[in-house]
Every structure is written in structure tokens, then in C-alpha cells.
Design a protein around this motif. Sequence first.
Motif, PDB file in Angstrom:
ATOM      1  N   GLU A 212       8.199 -27.361  52.369  1.00 29.19           N
ATOM      2  CA  GLU A 212       7.879 -26.891  53.721  1.00 29.19           C
ATOM      3  C   GLU A 212       8.616 -27.716  54.772  1.00 29.19           C
ATOM      4  O   GLU A 212       9.188 -27.175  55.725  1.00 29.19           O
ATOM      5  CB  GLU A 212       6.374 -26.970  53.968  1.00 29.19           C
ATOM      6  CG  GLU A 212       5.982 -26.523  55.374  1.00 29.19           C
ATOM      7  CD  GLU A 212       4.536 -26.824  55.711  1.00 29.19           C
ATOM      8  OE1 GLU A 212       4.106 -26.475  56.828  1.00 29.19           O
ATOM      9  OE2 GLU A 212       3.838 -27.432  54.878  1.00 29.19           O
ATOM     10  N   MET A 213       8.622 -29.035  54.603  1.00 26.97           N
ATOM     11  CA  MET A 213       9.289 -29.909  55.567  1.00 26.97           C
ATOM     12  C   MET A 213      10.796 -29.664  55.581  1.00 26.97           C
ATOM     13  O   MET A 213      11.431 -29.652  56.637  1.00 26.97           O
ATOM     14  CB  MET A 213       8.988 -31.372  55.239  1.00 26.97           C
ATOM     15  CG  MET A 213       7.515 -31.750  55.356  1.00 26.97           C
ATOM     16  SD  MET A 213       6.848 -31.422  57.008  1.00 26.97           S
ATOM     17  CE  MET A 213       7.813 -32.572  57.982  1.00 26.97           C
ATOM     18  N   LYS A 214      11.392 -29.446  54.398  1.00 31.44           N
ATOM     19  CA  LYS A 214      12.832 -29.161  54.329  1.00 31.44           C
ATOM     20  C   LYS A 214      13.154 -27.853  55.045  1.00 31.44           C
ATOM     21  O   LYS A 214      14.150 -27.750  55.764  1.00 31.44           O
ATOM     22  CB  LYS A 214      13.283 -29.094  52.866  1.00 31.44           C
ATOM     23  CG  LYS A 214      13.294 -30.439  52.156  1.00 31.44           C
ATOM     24  CD  LYS A 214      13.722 -30.278  50.703  1.00 31.44           C
ATOM     25  CE  LYS A 214      13.700 -31.609  49.968  1.00 31.44           C
ATOM     26  NZ  LYS A 214      14.091 -31.466  48.543  1.00 31.44           N
ATOM     27  N   LEU A 215      12.313 -26.847  54.833  1.00 30.72           N
ATOM     28  CA  LEU A 215      12.528 -25.556  55.481  1.00 30.72           C
ATOM     29  C   LEU A 215      12.477 -25.685  56.996  1.00 30.72           C
ATOM     30  O   LEU A 215      13.339 -25.166  57.711  1.00 30.72           O
ATOM     31  CB  LEU A 215      11.470 -24.551  55.011  1.00 30.72           C
ATOM     32  CG  LEU A 215      11.616 -23.991  53.597  1.00 30.72           C
ATOM     33  CD1 LEU A 215      10.360 -23.226  53.204  1.00 30.72           C
ATOM     34  CD2 LEU A 215      12.834 -23.084  53.490  1.00 30.72           C
ATOM     35  N   ARG A 216      11.473 -26.388  57.491  1.00 31.58           N
ATOM     36  CA  ARG A 216      11.302 -26.489  58.942  1.00 31.58           C
ATOM     37  C   ARG A 216      12.398 -27.344  59.575  1.00 31.58           C
ATOM     38  O   ARG A 216      12.862 -27.042  60.681  1.00 31.58           O
ATOM     39  CB  ARG A 216       9.914 -27.043  59.267  1.00 31.58           C
ATOM     40  CG  ARG A 216       8.791 -26.108  58.809  1.00 31.58           C
ATOM     41  CD  ARG A 216       7.457 -26.459  59.433  1.00 31.58           C
ATOM     42  NE  ARG A 216       6.387 -25.624  58.915  1.00 31.58           N
ATOM     43  CZ  ARG A 216       6.138 -24.381  59.324  1.00 31.58           C
ATOM     44  NH1 ARG A 216       6.904 -23.824  60.247  1.00 31.58           N
ATOM     45  NH2 ARG A 216       5.127 -23.693  58.812  1.00 31.58           N
ATOM     46  N   ARG A 217      12.816 -28.410  58.893  1.00 33.00           N
ATOM     47  CA  ARG A 217      13.915 -29.218  59.427  1.00 33.00           C
ATOM     48  C   ARG A 217      15.201 -28.411  59.476  1.00 33.00           C
ATOM     49  O   ARG A 217      15.959 -28.483  60.450  1.00 33.00           O
ATOM     50  CB  ARG A 217      14.110 -30.477  58.571  1.00 33.00           C
ATOM     51  CG  ARG A 217      13.101 -31.577  58.856  1.00 33.00           C
ATOM     52  CD  ARG A 217      13.575 -32.905  58.283  1.00 33.00           C
ATOM     53  NE  ARG A 217      13.671 -32.866  56.835  1.00 33.00           N
ATOM     54  CZ  ARG A 217      12.702 -33.244  56.017  1.00 33.00           C
ATOM     55  NH1 ARG A 217      11.549 -33.690  56.505  1.00 33.00           N
ATOM     56  NH2 ARG A 217      12.866 -33.191  54.711  1.00 33.00           N
ATOM     57  N   TRP A 218      15.452 -27.618  58.420  1.00 31.53           N
ATOM     58  CA  TRP A 218      16.652 -26.777  58.400  1.00 31.53           C
ATOM     59  C   TRP A 218      16.595 -25.728  59.505  1.00 31.53           C
ATOM     60  O   TRP A 218      17.578 -25.478  60.191  1.00 31.53           O
ATOM     61  CB  TRP A 218      16.769 -26.094  57.037  1.00 31.53           C
ATOM     62  CG  TRP A 218      17.919 -25.133  56.947  1.00 31.53           C
ATOM     63  CD1 TRP A 218      19.219 -25.421  56.665  1.00 31.53           C
ATOM     64  CD2 TRP A 218      17.868 -23.712  57.168  1.00 31.53           C
ATOM     65  NE1 TRP A 218      19.981 -24.279  56.689  1.00 31.53           N
ATOM     66  CE2 TRP A 218      19.181 -23.221  56.996  1.00 31.53           C
ATOM     67  CE3 TRP A 218      16.851 -22.821  57.486  1.00 31.53           C
ATOM     68  CZ2 TRP A 218      19.490 -21.876  57.133  1.00 31.53           C
ATOM     69  CZ3 TRP A 218      17.159 -21.480  57.627  1.00 31.53           C
ATOM     70  CH2 TRP A 218      18.459 -21.022  57.453  1.00 31.53           C
ATOM     71  N   TRP A 219      15.427 -25.144  59.692  1.00 31.31           N
ATOM     72  CA  TRP A 219      15.256 -24.108  60.709  1.00 31.31           C
ATOM     73  C   TRP A 219      15.489 -24.673  62.109  1.00 31.31           C
ATOM     74  O   TRP A 219      16.182 -24.073  62.930  1.00 31.31           O
ATOM     75  CB  TRP A 219      13.858 -23.524  60.597  1.00 31.31           C
ATOM     76  CG  TRP A 219      13.570 -22.380  61.524  1.00 31.31           C
ATOM     77  CD1 TRP A 219      12.710 -22.363  62.571  1.00 31.31           C
ATOM     78  CD2 TRP A 219      14.132 -21.063  61.479  1.00 31.31           C
ATOM     79  NE1 TRP A 219      12.691 -21.143  63.179  1.00 31.31           N
ATOM     80  CE2 TRP A 219      13.554 -20.316  62.534  1.00 31.31           C
ATOM     81  CE3 TRP A 219      15.063 -20.443  60.653  1.00 31.31           C
ATOM     82  CZ2 TRP A 219      13.895 -18.994  62.781  1.00 31.31           C
ATOM     83  CZ3 TRP A 219      15.396 -19.111  60.912  1.00 31.31           C
ATOM     84  CH2 TRP A 219      14.810 -18.416  61.956  1.00 31.31           C
ATOM     85  N   ASP A 220      14.930 -25.850  62.394  1.00 28.55           N
ATOM     86  CA  ASP A 220      15.113 -26.485  63.698  1.00 28.55           C
ATOM     87  C   ASP A 220      16.579 -26.827  63.939  1.00 28.55           C
ATOM     88  O   ASP A 220      17.096 -26.657  65.050  1.00 28.55           O
ATOM     89  CB  ASP A 220      14.261 -27.760  63.791  1.00 28.55           C
ATOM     90  CG  ASP A 220      12.779 -27.451  63.846  1.00 28.55           C
ATOM     91  OD1 ASP A 220      11.975 -28.350  63.526  1.00 28.55           O
ATOM     92  OD2 ASP A 220      12.415 -26.313  64.210  1.00 28.55           O
TER      93      ASP A 220
ATOM     94  N   ILE B 106      17.096 -27.436  48.322  1.00 26.98           N
ATOM     95  CA  ILE B 106      15.885 -27.129  47.564  1.00 26.98           C
ATOM     96  C   ILE B 106      16.288 -26.582  46.200  1.00 26.98           C
ATOM     97  O   ILE B 106      17.117 -25.672  46.111  1.00 26.98           O
ATOM     98  CB  ILE B 106      15.004 -26.105  48.301  1.00 26.98           C
ATOM     99  CG1 ILE B 106      14.454 -26.706  49.595  1.00 26.98           C
ATOM    100  CG2 ILE B 106      13.858 -25.633  47.415  1.00 26.98           C
ATOM    101  CD1 ILE B 106      13.596 -25.749  50.396  1.00 26.98           C
ATOM    102  N   LYS B 107      15.727 -27.127  45.157  1.00 27.78           N
ATOM    103  CA  LYS B 107      15.964 -26.626  43.808  1.00 27.78           C
ATOM    104  C   LYS B 107      15.061 -25.419  43.576  1.00 27.78           C
ATOM    105  O   LYS B 107      13.856 -25.557  43.395  1.00 27.78           O
ATOM    106  CB  LYS B 107      15.686 -27.709  42.776  1.00 27.78           C
ATOM    107  CG  LYS B 107      16.642 -28.894  42.852  1.00 27.78           C
ATOM    108  CD  LYS B 107      16.345 -29.911  41.761  1.00 27.78           C
ATOM    109  CE  LYS B 107      17.334 -31.062  41.809  1.00 27.78           C
ATOM    110  NZ  LYS B 107      17.078 -32.052  40.737  1.00 27.78           N
TER     111      LYS B 107
END
Length: 314
Positions: free
Chosen positions: A60-68, A80-81
Motif C-alpha cells: 500500500e505504501m509503495k502504491l501511494r508513494r508511486w502515485w504521489d 512490487i513483486k
Amino acid sequence: MSGPELQDLCRLCGVLRRSESHRNPTRKEDVSKIIRAGLNINVEEDVTGIHPPYICRPCEMKLRRWWDATKKKKKASLNIKVSNFPRGEGISSQSTTATLAKVEWEEAARSAGLNTWLTDSRLQVMKMDGEGMPSVFFTVFDDCTWRLIVAGIVAQGDLPVCCGHPRVLSVEDFQDMLRKLSSLFVCEGNKDLHGVVEARKGAEGQMPIRITANDIYCQGTVRHIKCLLLSNRPRCDVCRIHRSDLMVLASREKGKLFKDVSVDSTIPNKNLTNQQLQQKVSLLQTERRNLKRRSLALKDKVASLLEKENVARQ
């Protein structure tokens, strides 16, 4: 795999989720938009009993950092694997950095300022629009065949951006395509002709498929059927020339709006000018007064008839 076991796994990485008593687990539907944009996975097509319903906190944190980062137009990678959840088989983890023999291609795409997603069967290169959403999907499959989708339209081989590139790409072909994608604009078509689009809506407000016989209405803009999709200017030459025909239609629609309106006009109020709205209000008020006078006159007439009838009976 049974339901209770799936509850404990992450939908993306397949790792056993760490239970956190102070917060509820993140449902995959809550970040489905980001998952689809970053990993091209549509969790809405998941099958109950096969795909886990939640994602872990690290994913979740990786997704949100990428989105921002993508919304701020910064270079970002989504490391993400992704795990595969096949029917009737166990879970097999598939690393996005080792599934294709095209890691160098992925690095080249990132160096060109493009976003990427690498799986065991394909490399997907994405160009983001001003709102942080993918507008171009350039997919290279494991056999080096490829597909290009721009603004929801599959690019055909006769377009300039595709010309000269064989069905099976070489390294040089791939690098040339990256140069085009990073330097060219996605044609904006003609997205400012709201009056023409409104006039072509169906009886129940259905959006039109086309405005003229030579164009299509797609993703909020009007494109010529031979739109170049990618151009060295914000609007390609084909759509720019077609714009003159559309402006004639827009002028006609605008002329209609300046005509006098009636109380039973079918033109939506939002398409009327302030002057026309005031005129329509005035007409409605006048008609209301006339209706009230007619109603009073009718009451007087009925009362008079009843009075005469009573007198006659006496």
C-alpha cells in the motif's frame, strides 16, 4: 486455497500480511485505481476464492508513494513483486525485475522519463498525462512483438509513429520508439467544443459516438478518424484541419442559442445565455399571470352558472 487462508495474504505480493490491531486491513478495492494505473491489474475481475481481498501495508505504501510521485511528474518505479494466483495451483512469486530478459529495455524507458511495468510475459511502458494517469501504453511481449495504445485507441501500422517498425522489435527499434514517446505530444483533438457535443447528445443524454462522419468522440475530445495520435504539437495536423469544419458547426449551434427562446424550448437551461435565461423567466412569469387570470375568470364563470341554475330551480 480456502477463504480464511486468502484473507491473510496480500493480493499483490502474495506475502502473509502482518496483522495490525490498531488499523483495519486495506481492501484492494480502495486502491484499485492506483493498482490499475501502476500495474495494469484490474482487481474488479478477481475471482472470489482465488484472489485475496486485501493488500499488505508495504505494498500500500509503495502504491501511494508511486502515485504521489507520478502526479508531481517525478520519475518513479513501482518495485512490487506481483504474485500469480492461478486456478487450482499454488502461489508462485514472480519478480518484476527478473521475469523478462529485457531489464535493460526497462531501464532505457525509465531513463527516457517513462513509467514501466515488467512481468514474466511483457514489458509495459507508460506515458502519463497532466493528471497523472496513463495516456500511452506501449507493450512489448516476450517474443518482442508489440502493441501501442494511445488515448484508448490502438495505433495502426500506417501511422507515422508506427511506420518503419517491424512486427518484431530490435533493440534499435525499441530505442527509436522510446524517443518518439518521450518527445511527442498526445494529440488533444478538439476537446473545447462543448456546445457541439451537447447538441449531439441523445434524447436521454447519451454521449455521441461521433460529431461528423469523419471523426469520433472519445475520452472527452473529438478526433478525426485519421488522427495521428502522437504529434510534435499538442494538436496533430489532421485534427487541426478538421477543426475548421467543427468550428462551423459550433458557430451554427451558437447562433441557435441567440434566437428567442420560448417557455417550451427544448434547449437545456445550462446552454442558454444570461439574457436568454432572463427572457425565459419573464415569459414564464407572464404565462403564470395569464394562467391565474384565466383560472379566476373560469371560477367566476362557474359560480355564475351555478347561481343561475339555483335561481332557475327556485
